[in-house]
Structures are given as structure tokens and as C-alpha cells.
Design a protein around this motif. Structure first.
Motif, short mmCIF file in Angstrom:
data_model
loop_
_atom_site.label_atom_id
_atom_site.label_comp_id
_atom_site.label_asym_id
_atom_site.label_seq_id
_atom_site.Cartn_x
_atom_site.Cartn_y
_atom_site.Cartn_z
N GLU A 205 28.61 -39.77 8.84
CA GLU A 205 29.23 -39.02 9.94
C GLU A 205 28.23 -38.08 10.60
N LYS A 206 27.34 -37.52 9.80
CA LYS A 206 26.33 -36.62 10.35
C LYS A 206 25.40 -37.37 11.31
N ARG A 207 25.01 -38.59 10.93
CA ARG A 207 24.15 -39.41 11.80
C ARG A 207 24.88 -39.77 13.09
N VAL A 208 26.15 -40.10 12.96
CA VAL A 208 26.95 -40.46 14.14
C VAL A 208 27.03 -39.28 15.11
N ARG A 209 27.32 -38.10 14.59
CA ARG A 209 27.44 -36.92 15.45
C ARG A 209 26.11 -36.55 16.09
N SER A 210 25.04 -36.66 15.31
CA SER A 210 23.72 -36.31 15.83
C SER A 210 23.32 -37.24 16.98
N SER A 211 23.58 -38.53 16.82
CA SER A 211 23.24 -39.50 17.86
C SER A 211 24.05 -39.25 19.13
N ALA A 212 25.32 -38.86 18.95
CA ALA A 212 26.22 -38.70 20.09
C ALA A 212 26.19 -37.29 20.69
N ARG A 213 25.29 -36.45 20.23
CA ARG A 213 25.24 -35.08 20.74
C ARG A 213 24.69 -35.06 22.17
N ASP B 221 22.41 -37.84 27.81
CA ASP B 221 23.78 -38.13 27.38
C ASP B 221 23.83 -38.34 25.87
N GLY B 222 25.01 -38.14 25.30
CA GLY B 222 25.20 -38.46 23.89
C GLY B 222 25.49 -39.94 23.77
N VAL B 223 24.79 -40.64 22.90
CA VAL B 223 24.91 -42.10 22.80
C VAL B 223 25.03 -42.53 21.34
N LEU B 224 26.00 -43.39 21.07
CA LEU B 224 26.11 -44.04 19.77
C LEU B 224 26.23 -45.53 20.00
N GLY B 225 25.49 -46.31 19.23
CA GLY B 225 25.55 -47.76 19.36
C GLY B 225 26.44 -48.39 18.31
N LEU B 226 26.93 -49.58 18.62
CA LEU B 226 27.71 -50.38 17.67
C LEU B 226 27.30 -51.83 17.87
N ASP B 227 26.97 -52.51 16.78
CA ASP B 227 26.53 -53.90 16.89
C ASP B 227 26.76 -54.63 15.57
N SER B 228 27.09 -55.91 15.65
CA SER B 228 27.33 -56.70 14.44
C SER B 228 26.07 -57.42 13.95
N PHE B 229 25.01 -57.43 14.78
CA PHE B 229 23.75 -58.09 14.43
C PHE B 229 23.99 -59.54 13.99
N ASN B 230 24.83 -60.25 14.74
CA ASN B 230 25.10 -61.63 14.35
C ASN B 230 23.88 -62.52 14.58
N ASP B 231 23.96 -63.76 14.13
CA ASP B 231 22.79 -64.64 14.13
C ASP B 231 22.85 -65.71 15.22
N TYR B 232 23.51 -65.40 16.33
CA TYR B 232 23.52 -66.36 17.45
C TYR B 232 22.09 -66.67 17.88
N TYR B 233 21.24 -65.65 17.92
CA TYR B 233 19.80 -65.88 18.05
C TYR B 233 19.10 -64.97 17.03
N ASP B 234 17.81 -65.11 16.91
CA ASP B 234 17.01 -64.46 15.87
C ASP B 234 17.39 -62.99 15.69
N PRO B 235 18.02 -62.63 14.56
CA PRO B 235 18.40 -61.23 14.35
C PRO B 235 17.22 -60.28 14.26
N SER B 236 16.03 -60.80 13.96
CA SER B 236 14.86 -59.92 13.84
C SER B 236 14.54 -59.26 15.18
N LEU B 237 14.83 -59.95 16.29
CA LEU B 237 14.62 -59.35 17.60
C LEU B 237 15.60 -58.20 17.81
N LYS B 238 16.82 -58.36 17.33
CA LYS B 238 17.81 -57.29 17.43
C LYS B 238 17.41 -56.10 16.56
N ARG B 239 16.84 -56.39 15.39
CA ARG B 239 16.40 -55.31 14.52
C ARG B 239 15.22 -54.56 15.15
N ALA B 240 14.37 -55.29 15.86
CA ALA B 240 13.25 -54.63 16.54
C ALA B 240 13.78 -53.72 17.65
#
Length: 440
Positions: free
Chosen positions: A86-94, A125-144
Motif C-alpha cells: 500500500e505504501k508503494r501504491v500511495r507513493s506512486s500515485a502521489r 500527476d500521480g500515476v499508478l500502473g496495472l498490468d497482467s504481463f501476459n505472454d501474447y508477445y515477449d513478456p521480457s519487453l514488458k518487463r523492460a
């Protein structure tokens, strides 16, 4: 457990008369054998329950048990919650700028999502991301991309938009003023392989998000990604938001069209402020590997032939290629001009804003010209394999009329295909280690 106790109670109270049990030896011997059998049954029942319990306790953390079928990814369990989380979420969205907004960006590890989240964070702006990191294409690109965002201070929560409990928790921790909904199953051709993934993400996931948002107080304003594919078999050009969109040429297009109708419904009934953005062939650094400009670059460097489609009677196939930076400006313009939702606690209090905009470049370019530009930038001659446009959902051309977005959002694309592809190729060669990784 209660059933086992009930079973034991009922069996112990059963009459042991000759009319109920056949006694071959002494009554004492029979009772002893019966009690022994019950003990064994009880023991094996406990053992079975223990195995089931162990399975359920271990399965969420076992990657081997995670289904790979994208249409079943909602079964995956993600680790979230706790004070540190929760602390990480609040910090990102501050919010770090005056009059800044707090934005939940779904699909934040995706191509457009990464660029939009980064731009919002840069301006305070305060920003929080949400992602499932699915494998439709190379997940390593999403991790990068995730690592790129983390360096700017944007935290991406790993989770599925179909997870209602997670979405409610996020809004409980941070009262987001806006949602930038970019999470979706992308791609036109993949729908022929896995249609369920499009229903799961583009329809069920969108509805789940809207269901959560409608019940909030206050409700957030929502901007979401539709697609130019909704124009389908429309032959009138350029495409205008007033044109018919009831002839989709692919399941992907049909799910995006369904999204627009669903948005209308939730706006009408619950007072949610909703803005749909019809993207036209977005390209640029950190792009999607399933897009033609991306895999053309890869295959040209490998010396492999590339498919260049043409329509019937050698007709030209063209796309309204739109550079990522222009798309980002359109997304931010839509967020900045989004009015507040009018509902409260799931009840509409008054008319709410409902809009849909084309975000394109207004300059369709033949795919053959795209290949020629890549040849010049890569200094490699492409091996072109001229093919008939298949009936897999692709359309012959796209061309955006952006006058509505210009008037309402101040949207004005500035990057031509030559300039944009030059920036993409520079990124591509750098990301893949001077091209070495690409040609391995």
C-alpha cells in the motif's frame, strides 16, 4: 469435516441386529472388523483432504500451475496487499504538481501505456500502473518497460482487470480522479487462434472495471482505448466519428465496437464520464513486436523475406501510421478535458460526458513505402514476398479525419513516417545490442 462427523455418528447409531447385518462369525469379531474399516475410511478421508489443502495452498505460488491460455488468465493469483504494498501504491500515485490528477493506467506495461504513464508522471500527476504481463508477445519487453517506468517513479501493480477485489482495493488505497484504460487483448490476426482472450480482456475486463467505477463515490472520469478497426468494411474516407461502425472485419474490431456500446450504456445508466479514443496504427520506440513495422525490421536484418500485402487487382494496402508521441498528446488532451462523472454510489445524478475521438496522422502511407523507408534506414535490401491480402480481419486502408479531436483536444500530429521510423530504428538497434540480438 462436518460430513465425516455426521457419517460417523449415523454409522455408530445403526442397529446391529441379524436383520441388518449378516453375522458369519461372532458378533464381537464383526464389530471389530467394522470399526477397523471405519477407522481406515476416516484415515483415508483425512489424507485426501490434506492433499487437497496442500494443493490449494501451493498452487498460487507455483508458476507451473498457471494456465497459459490467455482466455483463462483470470485464474492466475497475484500477490498484492499489505502495508508495504500500500505504501508503494500511495507513493506512486502521489500528485507532485498543483492541480494535478491521480490516474490509474491499466495496461501500463504495454506500448501506449508505458509512454502515457511516463508523460503523466513527468508533468507531476500521480500515476499508478496495472498490468497482467501476459505472454501474447515477449513478456521480457514488458518487463523492460516496467523497469523504465520504475526509474521515473511509476509503480506497476501486477494483476488482472477482471480481478474485482484488486480493483476495489486500489481505489480504496487511492481515490483516483481518472482512469486511463489501455489494457486489452491486441492484434487482429491472433483472434483466429484464441478468440476467448479478446472476450476476456476487451469485454469482460472492461465491464468489470466499469462495474467497480460506477459504485465509487466520487466516480472517476474514464478515458479508454478503442480502435480504428471499428470502421471495418467502411469505404468512405477519411473515417469520421460520425461514420457507420457496424461492419467489423475481425473479432478484435467487434470487441472494440462492443466496448463503445458498453461505454454508452454505463454513461447513460450510471453517469460515468467516458471518452473513447480510436487509435490509428500506432508505432515508435518500445512498440509491439506483432506490428508490421517491428517484425519487418527484425526480418530484414535477419535476411528473411517479409510479406507485403496487396489488395485485389494489385490494389494498394495503406495505413494511417501515427507516431507514439502524437498519440500520447491526444491521450493527455482527453484526460485534461474529461468532465467529472455525475453518478454517486451507482446512481446517476445528471447527464454525463460521452465522447469518442479519432487519433490518427491523416496521411495514409502504402505498406510498400513503409518497407522502402526501412530499407534506407537499415541500409539493407528487403526480400519482399508480395501476397494477396488474406481474409483474416485486415482491411485495405485506414485514414483518419481528426477535425473533432483538433477542435476539442487541441490534437495536432507533427511526426511524419520517415521521422518516426528513424527514431524507432535507432531504438531498435540500441535495444537489441546493435542489431546482434535481432539477427541471431
Amino acid at each position: 469435516m462436518s460430513q465425516l462427523k455426521q457419517m460417523s455418528h449415523n454409522d455408530n447409531s445403526a442397529p446391529s441386529t441379524p436383520g441388518k447385518f449378516k453375522i458369519e462369525k461372532s458378533p464381537y469379531f464383526n464389530r471389530t472388523r467394522w470399526h477397523s474399516s471405519l477407522a481406515k475410511l476416516t484415515l483415508w478421508s483425512f489424507a485426501f483432504l490434506a492433499v487437497i489443502l496442500i494443493f490449494f495452498l501451493r498452487s498460487p505460488s507455483s508458476s507451473a500451475s498457471i494456465p497459459t491460455d490467455p482466455s483463462r488468465r483470470s485464474l492466475r493469483t497475484y500477490n498484492w496487499g499489505g502495508s508495504a504494498w500500500e505504501k508503494r501504491v500511495r507513493s506512486s500515485a502521489r500528485v507532485r504538481s498543483r492541480n494535478g490528477m491521480t490516474v490509474l493506467v491499466t495496461g501500463a506495461a504495454g506500448f501506449v501505456g508505458t509512454h502515457v504513464a511516463s508523460a503523466l508522471k513527468r508533468r507531476g500527476d500521480g500515476v499508478l500502473g496495472l498490468d497482467s504481463f501476459n505472454d501474447y508477445y515477449d513478456p521480457s519487453l514488458k518487463r523492460a518497460r516496467q523497469a523504465l517506468l520504475e526509474r521515473t517513479g511509476v509503480y506497476i501493480v501486477e494483476g488482472d482487470i477482471n480481478d474485482e477485489a484488486l480493483l476495489r482495493k486500489l481505489f480504496e488505497v487511492v481515490p483516483f480522479t481518472h482512469v486511463m484504460h489501455l489494457a486489452a487483448q491486441a492484434g487482429v490476426r491472433y483472434a483466429m487462434e484464441n478468440p476467448g482472450s479478446y472476450v476476456h480482456s476487451n469485454i469482460a475486463g472492461f465491464v468489470n472495471l466499469l462495474e467497480v467505477c460506477k459504485s465509487l463515490n466520487p466516480q472517476p472520469a474514464i478515458v479508454w482505448a478503442s480502435s480504428s478497426s471499428v470502421y471495418g468494411l467502411n469505404t468512405k474516407v477519411p473515417f469520421s466519428e460520425r461514420d457507420r461502425t457496424d461492419q467489423p472485419a475481425s473479432l478484435y474490431a467487434a470487441t472494440k465496437k462492443a466496448g463503445e456500446e458498453i461505454a454508452h450504456t454505463y454513461n447513460h445508466i450510471y453517469g460515468l464520464s467516458l471518452t473513447g479514443l480510436r487509435f490509428f496504427t500506432v508505432y515508435g520506440p518500445w512498440g509491439r513486436p506483432d506490428m508490421a513495422y517491428f517484425f519487418f525490421t527484425r526480418d530484414i536484418l535477419k535476411g528473411k523475406s517479409i510479406p507485403v500485402f496487396e489488395a485485389a487487382n494489385h490494389g494498394t494496402v495503406a495505413r494511417d501510421f501515427t507516431y507514439i508521441d502524437d498519440i500520447v498528446r491526444g491521450c493527455l488532451g482527453a484526460l485534461d478535458t474529461a468532465e467529472k462523472s455525475t453518478g454517486s454510489g451507482g446512481k446517476k445524478k445528471g447527464p454525463a460526458q460521452l465522447r469518442v475521438f479519432n487519433l490518427g496522422n491523416t496521411s495514409p502511407v502504402p505498406v510498400s513505402e513503409l518497407v522502402s523507408i526501412l530499407e534506407r534506414l537499415l541500409k539493407v535490401k528487403a526480400k519482399r514476398n508480395i501476397m494477396r491480402l488474406p481474409r483474416n480481419g485486415d482491411v485495405q486502408f485506414t485514414h483518419a479525419n481528426i477535425s473533432y479531436a483538433q477542435r476539442e483536444l487541441g490534437y495536432k500530429p507533427t511526426t511524419d513516417l520517415q521521422t518516426g521510423l528513424k527514431k524507432f530504428v535507432r531504438w531498435y538497434l540500441n535495444y537489441y545490442s546493435g542489431g546482434k540480438k535481432a539477427v541471431e
